[in-house]
Design an enzyme around this catalytic site. Sequence first.
Site, PDB file in Angstrom:
ATOM      1  N   CYS A  88       0.866  -1.173   0.000  1.00  0.00           N
ATOM      2  CA  CYS A  88       0.000   0.000   0.000  1.00  0.00           C
ATOM      3  C   CYS A  88       0.905   1.226   0.000  1.00  0.00           C
ATOM      4  O   CYS A  88       1.693   1.415   0.922  1.00  0.00           O
ATOM      5  CB  CYS A  88      -0.857  -0.048   1.274  1.00  0.00           C
ATOM      6  SG  CYS A  88      -1.848   1.415   1.543  1.00  0.00           S
ATOM      7  N   CYS A 140     -10.800  15.320   4.695  1.00  0.00           N
ATOM      8  CA  CYS A 140     -11.913  14.472   5.152  1.00  0.00           C
ATOM      9  C   CYS A 140     -11.798  14.315   6.670  1.00  0.00           C
ATOM     10  O   CYS A 140     -10.757  13.876   7.161  1.00  0.00           O
ATOM     11  CB  CYS A 140     -11.865  13.111   4.465  1.00  0.00           C
ATOM     12  SG  CYS A 140     -11.787  13.232   2.662  1.00  0.00           S
ATOM     13  N   CYS A 147     -10.422  11.136   8.604  1.00  0.00           N
ATOM     14  CA  CYS A 147      -9.157  10.554   8.155  1.00  0.00           C
ATOM     15  C   CYS A 147      -7.968  11.258   8.809  1.00  0.00           C
ATOM     16  O   CYS A 147      -7.867  12.480   8.765  1.00  0.00           O
ATOM     17  CB  CYS A 147      -9.064  10.685   6.638  1.00  0.00           C
ATOM     18  SG  CYS A 147      -7.463  10.252   5.950  1.00  0.00           S
ATOM     19  N   GLY A 172      -2.436  10.368   1.326  1.00  0.00           N
ATOM     20  CA  GLY A 172      -2.632  11.282   0.218  1.00  0.00           C
ATOM     21  C   GLY A 172      -3.694  10.858  -0.769  1.00  0.00           C
ATOM     22  O   GLY A 172      -4.203   9.740  -0.736  1.00  0.00           O
ATOM     23  N   GLU A 173      -4.040  11.777  -1.633  1.00  0.00           N
ATOM     24  CA  GLU A 173      -5.025  11.514  -2.685  1.00  0.00           C
ATOM     25  C   GLU A 173      -4.247  11.333  -4.001  1.00  0.00           C
ATOM     26  O   GLU A 173      -3.722  12.309  -4.562  1.00  0.00           O
ATOM     27  CB  GLU A 173      -6.015  12.683  -2.762  1.00  0.00           C
ATOM     28  CG  GLU A 173      -6.880  12.726  -3.994  1.00  0.00           C
ATOM     29  CD  GLU A 173      -7.563  11.394  -4.345  1.00  0.00           C
ATOM     30  OE1 GLU A 173      -8.130  10.748  -3.449  1.00  0.00           O
ATOM     31  OE2 GLU A 173      -7.499  10.992  -5.528  1.00  0.00           O
ATOM     32  N   SER A 206      -7.005   4.195  -5.449  1.00  0.00           N
ATOM     33  CA  SER A 206      -8.166   4.625  -4.677  1.00  0.00           C
ATOM     34  C   SER A 206      -8.277   6.134  -4.735  1.00  0.00           C
ATOM     35  O   SER A 206      -7.296   6.844  -4.544  1.00  0.00           O
ATOM     36  CB  SER A 206      -7.995   4.169  -3.213  1.00  0.00           C
ATOM     37  OG  SER A 206      -9.049   4.656  -2.418  1.00  0.00           O
ATOM     38  N   SER A 229     -13.939   6.130  -3.155  1.00  0.00           N
ATOM     39  CA  SER A 229     -14.364   6.304  -1.766  1.00  0.00           C
ATOM     40  C   SER A 229     -15.669   7.093  -1.756  1.00  0.00           C
ATOM     41  O   SER A 229     -15.679   8.286  -2.073  1.00  0.00           O
ATOM     42  CB  SER A 229     -13.279   7.055  -0.986  1.00  0.00           C
ATOM     43  OG  SER A 229     -12.107   6.271  -0.922  1.00  0.00           O
ATOM     44  N   HIS A 277     -18.579   6.881   0.884  1.00  0.00           N
ATOM     45  CA  HIS A 277     -18.748   7.308   2.278  1.00  0.00           C
ATOM     46  C   HIS A 277     -20.083   7.936   2.661  1.00  0.00           C
ATOM     47  O   HIS A 277     -20.354   8.128   3.851  1.00  0.00           O
ATOM     48  CB  HIS A 277     -17.636   8.265   2.730  1.00  0.00           C
ATOM     49  CG  HIS A 277     -16.247   7.739   2.506  1.00  0.00           C
ATOM     50  ND1 HIS A 277     -15.927   6.405   2.618  1.00  0.00           N
ATOM     51  CD2 HIS A 277     -15.094   8.363   2.171  1.00  0.00           C
ATOM     52  CE1 HIS A 277     -14.649   6.239   2.358  1.00  0.00           C
ATOM     53  NE2 HIS A 277     -14.127   7.402   2.075  1.00  0.00           N
ATOM     54  N   ASN A 284     -11.846   3.607  11.828  1.00  0.00           N
ATOM     55  CA  ASN A 284     -10.753   3.508  12.784  1.00  0.00           C
ATOM     56  C   ASN A 284     -10.687   4.812  13.553  1.00  0.00           C
ATOM     57  O   ASN A 284     -10.707   5.869  12.920  1.00  0.00           O
ATOM     58  CB  ASN A 284      -9.424   3.383  12.033  1.00  0.00           C
ATOM     59  CG  ASN A 284      -8.918   1.983  12.017  1.00  0.00           C
ATOM     60  OD1 ASN A 284      -8.938   1.282  13.029  1.00  0.00           O
ATOM     61  ND2 ASN A 284      -8.458   1.553  10.857  1.00  0.00           N
ATOM     62  N   CYS A 341      -4.420   0.589   6.042  1.00  0.00           N
ATOM     63  CA  CYS A 341      -4.322   1.462   4.878  1.00  0.00           C
ATOM     64  C   CYS A 341      -5.235   2.663   5.084  1.00  0.00           C
ATOM     65  O   CYS A 341      -6.349   2.536   5.541  1.00  0.00           O
ATOM     66  CB  CYS A 341      -4.781   0.690   3.650  1.00  0.00           C
ATOM     67  SG  CYS A 341      -3.486   0.422   2.486  1.00  0.00           S
TER      68      CYS A 341
END
Length: 379
Positions: free
Chosen positions: A109, A120, A123, A173-174, A206, A229, A231, A306, A349
């Site tokens: 990953c 977000c 996160c 990161g994105e 992702s 993602s 959500h 998480n 991840c």
Amino acid sequence: MTIDPYAADDATWAAAFGDQPAYRVRQIRAWLARGVDDPAAMTDLPVTLRDRLREVLDPPPEVVAETSADHGLTRKVLLRMPRSGEAIEAVLMLYPRDEERERGRATVCVSTQAGCAMGCPFCATGQAGLRGQLSVGEIVRQVTVVQRRLATGEIAVDGAPDHVTNVVFMGMGEPLANADATLDAVRWLADPERGFGLSARSITVSTIGVVPGMRRLAALGLPVRLAVSVHAPDDALRDDLVPLNRSHPLADVLAAADEHRQATGRRVTFEYVLIDGVNDSPAQAARLAGLLTGRGAAHVNLIPMNPTPGVSWTAPPVERQRAFARVLLDAGLPATIRANRGGDIDAACGQLYASYTMESGRILPMAVGAAARVAGADR
Ligand code: SAH
Ligand code: SF4
């Protein structure tokens, strides 16, 4: 200025080693493609050339720390990147061979940015803000460092491969907010001649829904897997959980996912973080099912939240997670609840950077504000 060996193009190599026979550069690139980026280990090169390479090339990233969880099946390596000095985390997840899995898997990953600008609120990476973009070399070296450790047996687990089989762009990161480097990294990883030679089908990117980047990924012409993602089942909630939704709303993101499927022939995976009392009701599950039905979803990955510093959100109780999944399954969607890997070392991840955020106390006001708005809303 030294050369990033994984970003250098033909012209850069020619300029640096024009005095050498052409096959020398081919030899060097063949080593790099196998994940060997330490000149000392390039044993078919003359010692003088190895010495010169050491001066000319960026040194390999230094492994600053390595932690393991899940009985050694999940490993986090903290790498100090030579160029930016940034500490970047990459995670290796080993899946040994078993009755269900004929062949084992070794999935890395990777991170694409130091931090993330998307904010977000659930996160940890988002709460820390963006510290910098990673270069293509910094991205692929997360793979090569792990590859080397597997190949040398420094990391060895019964029934698990001795090489990297899959790469997921789900670390810090994105990826599509650093699209140039991400796309170059994907190209290099999938290049059978000059690159790592991984099947494009084993690479997953992702995204939170950066629509222009999604289009560029589809245009690569490689059957890379896309994970989106989601959500939230509507724009009102998603505006708060995913601030980018205000510029790229759900309908546009899902349309871009459809385009990816049409262009690549690959079904899309949808990710959905389950947050207790926020986005986990049966009614929300039904609305989500309505959005995703008919899109040929490969998989709906439900990820129990998480805990992260800065917000008090938690995962719903297991029964509620299952009830949510059941609504999707009843609607014919292939939904599963993800077993979080590496929870005890913060290496799940998408969970990287939690320790940085906590230690530095840097939590984006934007993230806290969005969390407060969701908490105050009546749903
Ligand atoms: N920026 C990309 C890729 C990195 S995040 C994206 O957002 O898709 C990878 C995954 O981890 C995403 O689905 C993200 O929503 C998830 N994730 C982030 N924070 C999380 C948390 N606190 N608990 C569970 N999953 C989380
Ligand atoms: Fe960035 Fe993805 Fe985290 Fe959102 S979920 S802040 S896009 S890393």
